[in-house]
Each structure stands twice: as structure tokens, then as C-alpha cells.
Design a protein around this motif. Structure first.
Motif, PDB file in Angstrom:
ATOM      1  N   PHE A   1       0.838  -1.199   0.000  1.00 21.07           N
ATOM      2  CA  PHE A   1       0.000   0.000   0.000  1.00 21.07           C
ATOM      3  C   PHE A   1       0.876   1.253   0.000  1.00 21.07           C
ATOM      4  O   PHE A   1       2.063   1.195   0.344  1.00 21.07           O
ATOM      5  CB  PHE A   1      -0.923  -0.004   1.226  1.00 21.07           C
TER       6      PHE A   1
ATOM      7  N   ILE B   1       2.629  -0.442   3.891  1.00 22.58           N
ATOM      8  CA  ILE B   1       2.228  -1.735   4.469  1.00 22.58           C
ATOM      9  C   ILE B   1       2.242  -2.794   3.366  1.00 22.58           C
ATOM     10  O   ILE B   1       1.588  -2.636   2.335  1.00 22.58           O
ATOM     11  CB  ILE B   1       0.818  -1.645   5.081  1.00 22.58           C
ATOM     12  N   GLU B   2       2.978  -3.862   3.604  1.00 21.63           N
ATOM     13  CA  GLU B   2       3.056  -4.951   2.623  1.00 21.63           C
ATOM     14  C   GLU B   2       2.127  -6.080   3.057  1.00 21.63           C
ATOM     15  O   GLU B   2       2.076  -6.436   4.238  1.00 21.63           O
ATOM     16  CB  GLU B   2       4.493  -5.475   2.524  1.00 21.63           C
ATOM     17  N   SER B   3       1.416  -6.649   2.108  1.00 19.43           N
ATOM     18  CA  SER B   3       0.481  -7.725   2.445  1.00 19.43           C
ATOM     19  C   SER B   3       0.636  -8.929   1.526  1.00 19.43           C
ATOM     20  O   SER B   3       0.657  -8.790   0.297  1.00 19.43           O
ATOM     21  CB  SER B   3      -0.957  -7.211   2.369  1.00 19.43           C
ATOM     22  N   PHE B   4       0.719 -10.100   2.152  1.00 20.93           N
ATOM     23  CA  PHE B   4       0.626 -11.373   1.439  1.00 20.93           C
ATOM     24  C   PHE B   4      -0.752 -12.007   1.679  1.00 20.93           C
ATOM     25  O   PHE B   4      -0.967 -13.155   1.329  1.00 20.93           O
ATOM     26  CB  PHE B   4       1.703 -12.347   1.939  1.00 20.93           C
TER      27      PHE B   4
ATOM     28  N   VAL C   1      -5.193 -12.204   2.048  1.00 21.13           N
ATOM     29  CA  VAL C   1      -6.249 -12.478   1.077  1.00 21.13           C
ATOM     30  C   VAL C   1      -6.921 -11.192   0.581  1.00 21.13           C
ATOM     31  O   VAL C   1      -7.934 -11.255  -0.098  1.00 21.13           O
ATOM     32  CB  VAL C   1      -7.307 -13.419   1.686  1.00 21.13           C
ATOM     33  N   ASP C   2      -6.344 -10.032   0.921  1.00 20.42           N
ATOM     34  CA  ASP C   2      -6.935  -8.772   0.482  1.00 20.42           C
ATOM     35  C   ASP C   2      -6.815  -8.566  -1.030  1.00 20.42           C
ATOM     36  O   ASP C   2      -7.583  -7.841  -1.626  1.00 20.42           O
ATOM     37  CB  ASP C   2      -6.291  -7.586   1.224  1.00 20.42           C
ATOM     38  N   HIS C   3      -5.822  -9.210  -1.645  1.00 14.93           N
ATOM     39  CA  HIS C   3      -5.679  -9.149  -3.106  1.00 14.93           C
ATOM     40  C   HIS C   3      -5.467 -10.569  -3.647  1.00 14.93           C
ATOM     41  O   HIS C   3      -4.683 -11.330  -3.077  1.00 14.93           O
ATOM     42  CB  HIS C   3      -4.507  -8.250  -3.523  1.00 14.93           C
TER      43      HIS C   3
ATOM     44  N   GLY D   1       0.462 -14.104  -2.776  1.00 24.36           N
ATOM     45  CA  GLY D   1       0.744 -15.504  -2.469  1.00 24.36           C
ATOM     46  C   GLY D   1       2.207 -15.848  -2.579  1.00 24.36           C
ATOM     47  O   GLY D   1       3.046 -15.022  -2.961  1.00 24.36           O
ATOM     48  N   VAL D   2       2.491 -17.094  -2.228  1.00 21.66           N
ATOM     49  CA  VAL D   2       3.840 -17.655  -2.362  1.00 21.66           C
ATOM     50  C   VAL D   2       3.695 -18.872  -3.256  1.00 21.66           C
ATOM     51  O   VAL D   2       3.187 -19.910  -2.839  1.00 21.66           O
ATOM     52  CB  VAL D   2       4.425 -18.042  -0.986  1.00 21.66           C
TER      53      VAL D   2
ATOM     54  N   THR E   1      -2.574 -23.575  -0.608  1.00 23.18           N
ATOM     55  CA  THR E   1      -2.871 -23.355   0.808  1.00 23.18           C
ATOM     56  C   THR E   1      -4.353 -23.561   1.054  1.00 23.18           C
ATOM     57  O   THR E   1      -5.158 -23.566   0.128  1.00 23.18           O
ATOM     58  CB  THR E   1      -2.498 -21.923   1.234  1.00 23.18           C
TER      59      THR E   1
ATOM     60  N   PHE F   1      -6.359 -21.528   2.598  1.00 22.65           N
ATOM     61  CA  PHE F   1      -7.197 -20.331   2.606  1.00 22.65           C
ATOM     62  C   PHE F   1      -7.385 -19.703   1.235  1.00 22.65           C
ATOM     63  O   PHE F   1      -8.008 -18.663   1.110  1.00 22.65           O
ATOM     64  CB  PHE F   1      -6.627 -19.290   3.589  1.00 22.65           C
TER      65      PHE F   1
END
Lengths: 158, 258
Positions: B147, B151-154, B156-158, B162-163, B211, B213
Motif C-alpha cells: 500500500f 504496508i506490505e500484504s501477502f 487475502v486482500d488481493h 501468495g507464495v 494453501t 485459505f
């Protein structure tokens, strides 16, 4: 040969250390006694223009106990755990998965007082201290909705 | 296969010829060409063209990282046979920035494990080998959303977060040259061609994030974003390990015995 032995040992030590082992991230959590105190949880809310609507912090709400026992969801790398809430002195059973970038907490009990059941991003991953971040996103107008930051400290670190 | 590779590695010893061993520590560079990743970068830039400030590069930039290798060889003067086994850790990044300051960061981490044999000329001060063997490529793609406030996100917001992992066994053809720079020490240059053998196969080495989720979203990293928007679960629209290109290594080699 003797003179080069230290160089070779260093070379291959680096090689083996840099080999990522599958369970090394979970081992960080459930290694030693696996008990981690939640030092703080910060909740920050944003409006659609990015301004902070609220910013609150809960201090020492409880602790997470990560077991090395795999859960029924072991196919996906999940282990068993417990959240112990200091206020109610009650525990709730959970499953967890961690892969170095993410940690997924999945509550098995219906009680999840802190809202831990989320896919967290590991912003700091240490063997004594960790910082997990969760963000939610507004589908329209596609802006940040809420941020949660959880600071964990291994009880062995005290 | 395992027996064959073991025999290949220890052939110099079994030949009872004059033999030696060496290990190197170096740095590798790889300029990979991947059509499936190019399709992703181009389609992502196109479908988001109205909101993008700085698009993805349409190819991965040069991958680079440390390299180790263990070598057994016969002959110190004249015809030389070498059996090599090593690993190179190669990393690359690519990032797109949106007009509002948000960005998507892709990090590709690859472990290239090679087992090969080399045939050529060798002496104590110089050697040159042609190499032929196998290359096992294990890749992980880290896809995160950052963002504007950092703030970095892995999470489920996008959907693309993923990995994603994939692996691929291919052939390898290359050459190695070593020049003595001290007692039992050599400067080594190695160049390898790592080919793409994926396009001929129906089932590709897809990048998957299996995964628990991600069941609401595709567990595979898409190749064509237009196709992904229409049907994110299309199993024939995934990025896969179709890399090909030259990999160069510069290393210091130490003799273990000779």
C-alpha cells in the motif's frame, strides 16, 4: 589441504545454512516451549482518502501456545495451537500455518475474542520477537480499510 | 536415475586414474527468457493501463546470486574428465506502481541444482571443459501488494497475493574455463545454456500456492490477466517454468586434493 579446510568448511556451512528447510518457520514458533506472549495488538482504521479514523492498542491481552503436533489439516502444513485469554482466563483451540511470508491462524473454537483467525503477513520473523500484520481492503473505492499489527515475544526471551 | 547420477559423480575414483577434487564459491548471473511471465507482465500492464504510473518491466531483470560447486576430476595434464555437482541461488524482482502510490512487488527466488560431466583439457594452471548434464530448477514467486503507506500484504486482500512454487528438471549444456591464480586456487568462468523443454508438454510445471485459505481464489499464478478476469480457475492459463537462457558463473575454486 589442511590450509584450505577452514575455507571449505565455511563455504559448505554457508551452503547448508542457506538451504531453506520446510519446517524451519514453524520450528521458530513451536521450538523451545512454543509459548508466545502477545505484547500488543494495534488496530488502525482508515477512511477512503487514507486518513486515520481510529488507532487503538490493546496491551498484553493473552498468549499463543504453538504445538509441534500437526492438525487434521496437516496436508497443508497446519499445526495445533491454543490462545489463552488473560481477561477471561479461557483458552481457545486453533490451527496455524506459517511459511516465512505468511501465518494463517484458523480458530477451531467459535470463540475468537481478538479476531486472530486471519491470514497475517510476517513483517518481522525472529526466534524471539515477531511482528504480524493484517490488512483489510475496501472493495470500492479500493482503499485500505483496516490494519492490525500484532507484536509477539517468545516467553523464553524474558 | 539416482544410481546413474552417483556413478557419474564418482566415476573418476572408480577409474583408478590420477584424480583430484575441488570446490568453488562464486556468483552467478542468469538472463532468463520466459514467455509465460512475459504474457503476464504485458497483460497486467495493459489491463491496468489507466491506473498504472510505472508498469512492470516486460521481462525479468538479470537474476543473480551465490553459487557453490563440488568437482571430482581425472588427469592434471592433458585429457580431463570432470564430474560436477553444485547449486546457484538466483533472485530477481519486478514491481509495478499505481498512480495512487500502491504497488505490486514480485520476487522470484530460484535454486538451480546441477549435476553434469565435463570433458576437455586440463593442467595445473589451466583447464577447459565442455559440460553436459541436468539442471533441477526450484522456484518460488513471492507476490505481495504494498500500500502507498508502506504496508506490505501477502494476505487475502488481493487475489494475486501468495507464495507460488514450481520446479523443473531440464538439460544443461555449457563450458568451464579455469586459470590458476595461486597454489591450489583457480579463477573459474562457467557459462551454461539452460533450455526450455516445457512448451512441448501438456502438463506444465505451474506456479502453485496450495494453501487452505485460497480456495475462493485460484491457487495458481495467472499468465494472461484478461483470461484470469474472465475465469480465474482456468488451469491452462498459468505461469510455468518455461525459462531458457544463459547462466554465467564467476568463482574462486580451491583444490581439496590432487
Amino acid at each position: 589441504m589442511k590450509a584450505q579446510l577452514p575455507i571449505l568448511l565455511i563455504m559448505f556451512s554457508i551452503l547448508f545454512i542457506s538451504c531453506e528447510k520446510e519446517d524451519q518457520h514453524a520450528n521458530k514458533l513451536h521450538g523451545k516451549d512454543g509459548v508466545w506472549t502477545i505484547e500488543t495488538i494495534q488496530y488502525v482504521g482508515y477512511d477512503s482518502t487514507g486518513n486515520v479514523l481510529y488507532d487503538s492498542t490493546v496491551a498484553a491481552p493473552g498468549e499463543l501456545i504453538f504445538f509441534s503436533t500437526t492438525s487434521l489439516n496437516a496436508l497443508y502444513g497446519y499445526y495445533q495451537g491454543v490462545y489463552l485469554d488473560y481477561n477471561s482466563n479461557a483458552g481457545s483451540v486453533l490451527e496455524y500455518m506459517v511459511d516465512g511470508s505468511r501465518a494463517h491462524i484458523q480458530s477451531v473454537d467459535p470463540i475468537d475474542p481478538l479476531g486472530l483467525s486471519k491470514v497475517w503477513t510476517l513483517t518481522k520473523e525472529g526466534s524471539r520477537k515477531q511482528e504480524w500484520t493484517y490488512v483489510s481492503f475496501k472493495t470500492a473505492p479500493f482503499t485500505l480499510n483496516q490494519k492490525m499489527v500484532m507484536h509477539l515475544r517468545s516467553k523464553n526471551a524474558f | 536415475m539416482r544410481v546413474f547420477l552417483t556413478l557419474l559423480l564418482f566415476l573418476p575414483i572408480t577409474l583408478k586414474a590420477q584424480f583430484g577434487g575441488a570446490a568453488w564459491n562464486g556468483y552467478s548471473f542468469h538472463n532468463p527468457n520466459s514467455e509465460s511471465y512475459q504474457n503476464f507482465f504485458k497483460s497486467y500492464n495493459a489491463i491496468n493501463s489507466s491506473t498504472i504510473d510505472q508498469p512492470f518491466d516486460t521481462t525479468w531483470n538479470t537474476m543473480s546470486g551465490p553459487s557453490w560447486q563440488l568437482t571430482f576430476f581425472t588427469g592434471n595434464d592433458g585429457f580431463q574428465y570432470r564430474a560436477n555437482s553444485g547449486v546457484s541461488y538466483l533472485n530477481a524482482t519486478n514491481q509495478v506502481f499505481q498512480l495512487n502510490g500502491d504497488s505490486r512487488l514480485l520476487r522470484l527466488k530460484t535454486s538451480d541444482w546441477n549435476v553434469d560431466m565435463g570433458i576437455g583439457y586440463g593442467s595445473r594452471s589451466f583447464y577447459f571443459n565442455v559440460n553436459l548434464g541436468l539442471n533441477l530448477r526450484m522456484s518460488t514467486l513471492y507476490s505481495s501488494f504494498i500500500f502507498a503507506n508502506g504496508i506490505e500484504s501477502f494476505g487475502v486482500d488481493h487475489k494475486l497475493n501468495g507464495v507460488y512454487t514450481a520446479w523443473r528438471l531440464t538439460g544443461l549444456l555449457g563450458a568451464t574455463m579455469g586459470i590458476g591464480i595461486g597454489q591450489n586456487m583457480q579463477l573459474v568462468c562457467r557459462a551454461d545454456w539452460v533450455p526450455n523443454t516445457q512448451d512441448d508438454e501438456t502438463y506444465k510445471a505451474d506456479y502453485s500456492d496450495l494453501t487452505d485459505f485460497k480456495s475462493d481464489n485460484s491457487s495458481y499464478f495467472p499468465q494472461d490477466m484478461y483470461g484470469y478476469v474472465n475465469n480465474q480457475f482456468d488451469l491452462f492459463n498459468n505461469v510455468y517454468n518455461d525459462f531458457s537462457g544463459m547462466r554465467y558463473t564467476l568463482a574462486l575454486q580451491f583444490s581439496i586434493y590432487n
